[in-house]
Design a protein around this motif. Structure first.
Motif, PDB file in Angstrom:
ATOM      1  N   HIS A 312       0.818  -1.209   0.000  1.00  0.00           N
ATOM      2  CA  HIS A 312       0.000   0.000   0.000  1.00  0.00           C
ATOM      3  C   HIS A 312       0.857   1.266   0.000  1.00  0.00           C
ATOM      4  CE1 HIS A 312      -3.424  -2.659   0.934  1.00  0.00           C
ATOM      5  NE2 HIS A 312      -4.149  -1.663   0.452  1.00  0.00           N
ATOM      6  N   ALA A 313       2.010   1.216   0.671  1.00  0.00           N
ATOM      7  CA  ALA A 313       2.890   2.382   0.676  1.00  0.00           C
ATOM      8  C   ALA A 313       3.363   2.709  -0.731  1.00  0.00           C
ATOM      9  CB  ALA A 313       4.078   2.144   1.601  1.00  0.00           C
ATOM     10  N   ALA A 314       3.744   1.687  -1.490  1.00  0.00           N
ATOM     11  CA  ALA A 314       4.186   1.903  -2.867  1.00  0.00           C
ATOM     12  C   ALA A 314       3.029   2.377  -3.742  1.00  0.00           C
ATOM     13  CB  ALA A 314       4.795   0.627  -3.425  1.00  0.00           C
ATOM     14  N   ALA A 315       1.860   1.764  -3.560  1.00  0.00           N
ATOM     15  CA  ALA A 315       0.696   2.170  -4.349  1.00  0.00           C
ATOM     16  C   ALA A 315       0.324   3.616  -4.055  1.00  0.00           C
ATOM     17  CB  ALA A 315      -0.481   1.249  -4.065  1.00  0.00           C
ATOM     18  N   ARG A 316       0.353   3.977  -2.782  1.00  0.00           N
ATOM     19  CA  ARG A 316       0.020   5.345  -2.381  1.00  0.00           C
ATOM     20  C   ARG A 316       1.038   6.340  -2.956  1.00  0.00           C
ATOM     21  NH1 ARG A 316      -3.073   7.720   1.597  1.00  0.00           N
ATOM     22  NH2 ARG A 316      -2.286   9.699   2.433  1.00  0.00           N
ATOM     23  N   ALA A 317       2.291   5.929  -3.008  1.00  0.00           N
ATOM     24  CA  ALA A 317       3.337   6.793  -3.554  1.00  0.00           C
ATOM     25  C   ALA A 317       3.259   6.910  -5.070  1.00  0.00           C
ATOM     26  CB  ALA A 317       4.710   6.266  -3.151  1.00  0.00           C
ATOM     27  N   GLY A 318       2.510   6.025  -5.716  1.00  0.00           N
ATOM     28  CA  GLY A 318       2.374   6.076  -7.165  1.00  0.00           C
ATOM     29  C   GLY A 318       3.563   5.506  -7.906  1.00  0.00           C
ATOM     30  N   VAL A 319       4.259   4.518  -7.291  1.00  0.00           N
ATOM     31  CA  VAL A 319       5.425   3.916  -7.954  1.00  0.00           C
ATOM     32  C   VAL A 319       5.173   2.417  -8.158  1.00  0.00           C
ATOM     33  CG1 VAL A 319       7.007   5.611  -6.985  1.00  0.00           C
ATOM     34  CG2 VAL A 319       6.628   3.457  -5.772  1.00  0.00           C
ATOM     35  N   PRO A 320       5.752   1.839  -9.209  1.00  0.00           N
ATOM     36  CA  PRO A 320       5.595   0.405  -9.440  1.00  0.00           C
ATOM     37  C   PRO A 320       6.284  -0.412  -8.353  1.00  0.00           C
ATOM     38  CG  PRO A 320       6.426   1.528 -11.402  1.00  0.00           C
ATOM     39  CD  PRO A 320       6.544   2.495 -10.278  1.00  0.00           C
ATOM     40  N   SER A 321       5.756  -1.607  -8.123  1.00  0.00           N
ATOM     41  CA  SER A 321       6.344  -2.552  -7.177  1.00  0.00           C
ATOM     42  C   SER A 321       6.977  -3.713  -7.912  1.00  0.00           C
ATOM     43  CB  SER A 321       5.275  -3.100  -6.218  1.00  0.00           C
ATOM     44  OG  SER A 321       4.897  -2.155  -5.250  1.00  0.00           O
ATOM     45  N   ILE A 322       8.169  -4.088  -7.475  1.00  0.00           N
ATOM     46  CA  ILE A 322       8.814  -5.328  -7.916  1.00  0.00           C
ATOM     47  C   ILE A 322       8.829  -6.229  -6.695  1.00  0.00           C
ATOM     48  CG2 ILE A 322      10.912  -6.399  -8.822  1.00  0.00           C
ATOM     49  CD1 ILE A 322      11.573  -3.600 -10.025  1.00  0.00           C
ATOM     50  N   VAL A 323       7.931  -7.198  -6.661  1.00  0.00           N
ATOM     51  CA  VAL A 323       7.728  -8.006  -5.464  1.00  0.00           C
ATOM     52  C   VAL A 323       8.597  -9.255  -5.518  1.00  0.00           C
ATOM     53  CG1 VAL A 323       6.050  -9.300  -4.101  1.00  0.00           C
ATOM     54  CG2 VAL A 323       5.400  -7.109  -5.133  1.00  0.00           C
ATOM     55  N   VAL A 324       9.335  -9.473  -4.434  1.00  0.00           N
ATOM     56  CA  VAL A 324      10.147 -10.673  -4.245  1.00  0.00           C
ATOM     57  C   VAL A 324       9.565 -11.399  -3.029  1.00  0.00           C
ATOM     58  CG1 VAL A 324      12.469 -11.571  -3.850  1.00  0.00           C
ATOM     59  CG2 VAL A 324      12.155  -9.484  -5.188  1.00  0.00           C
ATOM     60  N   PRO A 325       8.545 -12.239  -3.235  1.00  0.00           N
ATOM     61  CA  PRO A 325       7.839 -12.835  -2.095  1.00  0.00           C
ATOM     62  C   PRO A 325       8.644 -13.944  -1.421  1.00  0.00           C
ATOM     63  CG  PRO A 325       6.933 -13.647  -4.157  1.00  0.00           C
ATOM     64  CD  PRO A 325       7.943 -12.612  -4.521  1.00  0.00           C
ATOM     65  N   PHE A 326       8.427 -14.055  -0.104  1.00  0.00           N
ATOM     66  CA  PHE A 326       9.074 -15.089   0.692  1.00  0.00           C
ATOM     67  C   PHE A 326       8.048 -16.122   1.161  1.00  0.00           C
ATOM     68  CE2 PHE A 326      12.076 -11.759   0.597  1.00  0.00           C
ATOM     69  CZ  PHE A 326      13.308 -12.215   1.031  1.00  0.00           C
ATOM     70  N   ILE A 327       7.041 -15.668   1.887  1.00  0.00           N
ATOM     71  CA  ILE A 327       6.105 -16.600   2.517  1.00  0.00           C
ATOM     72  C   ILE A 327       4.696 -16.004   2.525  1.00  0.00           C
ATOM     73  CG2 ILE A 327       7.806 -17.661   4.049  1.00  0.00           C
ATOM     74  CD1 ILE A 327       6.718 -15.831   6.288  1.00  0.00           C
ATOM     75  N   GLY A 328       3.752 -16.824   3.025  1.00  0.00           N
ATOM     76  CA  GLY A 328       2.417 -16.352   3.382  1.00  0.00           C
ATOM     77  C   GLY A 328       1.655 -15.699   2.255  1.00  0.00           C
ATOM     78  N   ASP A 329       1.166 -14.491   2.530  1.00  0.00           N
ATOM     79  CA  ASP A 329       0.320 -13.769   1.590  1.00  0.00           C
ATOM     80  C   ASP A 329       1.105 -13.025   0.522  1.00  0.00           C
ATOM     81  OD1 ASP A 329       1.172 -12.235   3.917  1.00  0.00           O
ATOM     82  OD2 ASP A 329       0.127 -10.560   3.013  1.00  0.00           O
TER      83      ASP A 329
END
Length: 396
Positions: A312-329
Motif C-alpha cells: 500500500h505504501a508503494a501504491a500510495r506513492a504512485g510507484v511500481p512494485s517489484i515483489v520478491v515474495p518469501f512466505i504467506g500472503d
C-alpha cells in the motif's frame, strides 16, 4: 464508545491498528491498543498495552523458515501464542470495552467477546477469512482455482486446533456463565479497492474500507538521505522482516541489477532481509529503515517482499512494485499487483538473480504512468475514518 484493538505480528500488522486508534480517538472515542513487544511503530499518545509476544525476537532467532517454525513449534511458538491469547482475554475482561477489534492471530478474541456479550470485529489485513469465488485464500495459493476458490478458506479455522491448549487456558480468565451473544460477525478489510476490487459475493457484513494509513510520522534530520534523494534516479529496496536465505547475496543481486539499469539504490536492511557489503559505493545508501511516505514518491520503483503495508505504501506513492515474495500472503500481493498493471510478475526470493531483477526493473518502467494514476486515487481514500464509521454503526 470504548474500543479495544488487539493485533499481533510484524510492523505491517501493527501500523494499520495504530492508524485506526488515532482516527477513533480523533472522533472522541476511548481506545486501548494491545500490540506485540518491540514492534518499532510509534504509538505515542495512545493507551497501549503489551500482549507479551515478541515477533521481532522470534524472527531474529529463527528467521521466516517454515522448517524452523516446525522444529520450534512446541518449544517456542505454541508457548508464545499461549501468552498472546491469554493477554488478549485479560484485556477484554479488565478494560470492559464496548467492542473488540482484532487481528486474525488473536484467536481468543471472538470467543471472549461473545462470552461477555460485546460485538467483535475481525480485521483481515489480508483478505483470508471472508470467502469468495473470485480468488483463493491468499495463504493457500496465488493461483485462481475457479469453482474451488471458496473451499480454500476452510483451512483458516484449523489454526485454532493448533493452539487448543493455549485457548483453553486463556478462557479460564472469563467470567462463568453462558455466552451472552455480542451480535453478528463483522469483518473489516483495510485494503484499497484500487488494488482489490470488492468481490461480488462478499456479504454486507464485510467492509472493504481502504487502507488504514495514519498521519506521516515526523521525519528526523538526515542530510545524507536528503542529498541522496535529490541526487538523481534511484530504486528503493527493502525486505522488511524477511530474514531468510543469504541476505548478503540478495544485497549483491540488488546492487548489480540497479547498476545495470544505471540506477542508484536506497537499501533498508530491516530485520535482516538485506545485507550490503561495507565496500558499497556512492551510488548506494543503506539505512535500517526509512519513512516510506517520505522516500517512495521519489523512487523509480520499489523492490520489496510484498507485505500488505509496503504494497500500500508503494501504491500510495504512485510507484511500481517489484515483489520478491518469501512466505504467506506475499505471492498473493505480488500476483495481484502484476494483474492490476502495477508491477512486473513477482520473483520468488529463491529464484532471484541479477538477470531476472534487471529485467523486472526494465518492465517496471512501463508501469510508471498507470501507477501514478492509481496513487492519486489511493491518496484520496481515508480507510481509517471509514472503519471508525463501521464501528460507530455497529455500536448503534
Amino acid at each position: 464508545m470504548k474500543i479495544l484493538l488487539l493485533t499481533a505480528g510484524s510492523r505491517g500488522d501493527v501500523e494499520p491498528f495504530v492508524a485506526l486508534a488515532r482516527s477513533a480517538e480523533g472522533r472522541g472515542h476511548q481506545v486501548r491498543l494491545g500490540i506485540p513487544d518491540h514492534s518499532g511503530v510509534n504509538t505515542d499518545g495512545i493507551d497501549t498495552v503489551s500482549l507479551h509476544m515478541d515477533f521481532a525476537q522470534l524472527i531474529d532467532d529463527q528467521g521466516v523458515s517454515p522448517r524452523a517454525a516446525a522444529r520450534t513449534f512446541r518449544t517456542v511458538i505454541r508457548p508464545a501464542m499461549g501468552r498472546l491469547l491469554f493477554a488478549a482475554v485479560q484485556q477484554i475482561v479488565t478494560f470492559a470495552p464496548d467492542v473488540v477489534v482484532y487481528h486474525p492471530k488473536i484467536l481468543s478474541a471472538p470467543v471472549a467477546a461473545n462470552r461477555v456479550g460485546i460485538p467483535s470485529v475481525i480485521v483481515e489485513t489480508v483478505p483470508s477469512v471472508s470467502r469468495t469465488r473470485e480468488f483463493p485464500a491468499p495463504y493457500i495459493t496465488p493461483v485462481n482455482l475457479g469453482p474451488l476458490n471458496r473451499a480454500t478458506y476452510l483451512a483458516a479455522p484449523l489454526a485454532a486446533l493448533m493452539f487448543r491448549s493455549g485457548l483453553d487456558a486463556a478462557f479460564k480468565e472469563l467470567p462463568p456463565g453462558p455466552n451472552r451473544r455480542g451480535g453478528q460477525r463483522v469483518s473489516m478489510i483495510p485494503v484499497s479497492p484500487q488494488l482489490l476490487p470488492r468481490p461480488h459475493d462478499w456479504p454486507p457484513t464485510v467492509h472493504l474500507t481502504g487502507y488504514w494509513d495514519g498521519k506521516p510520522a515526523p521525519v528526523g534530520a538526515d542530510a545524507e538521505l536528503e542529498d541522496f534523494i535529490d541526487g538523481g534516479k534511484f530504486v528503493y529496496a527493502g525486505f522488511g522482516s524477511m530474514k531468510a536465505g543469504d541476505a548478503r547475496e540478495r544485497g549483491e543481486i540488488v546492487l548489480e541489477a540497479a547498476r545495470r539499469c544505471s540506477l542508484r539504490v536506497l537499501v533498508t536492511t530491516g530485520w535482516g532481509g538485506l545485507d550490503i557489503p561495507t565496500t558499497a559505493h556512492e551510488d548506494v545508501l543503506v539505512r535500517e529503515s526509512v519513512a516510506h511516505d517520505h522516500v517512495l514518491p521519489h523512487a523509480t520503483a520499489a523492490i520489496h517482499h510484498g507485505g500488505a503495508g509496503t504494497v500500500h505504501a508503494a501504491a500510495r506513492a504512485g510507484v511500481p512494485s517489484i515483489v520478491v515474495p518469501f512466505i504467506g500472503d506475499q505471492p498473493f500481493w505480488g500476483h495481484l499487483l502484476h494483474r492490476r498493471g502495477l508491477g512486473p510478475a513477482p520473483i520468488p526470493y529463491r529464484k532471484l538473480t541479477a538477470d531476472r531483477l534487471t529485467d523486472a526493473i526494465g518492465k517496471a518502467g512501463d508501469c510508471r504512468h498507470y501507477a501514478a494514476q492509481v496513487g492519486e486515487r489511493v491518496r484520496e481514500e481515508d480507510g481509517a475514518t471509514a472503519a471508525v464509521h463501521v464501528l460507530e454503526n455497529l455500536a448503534g
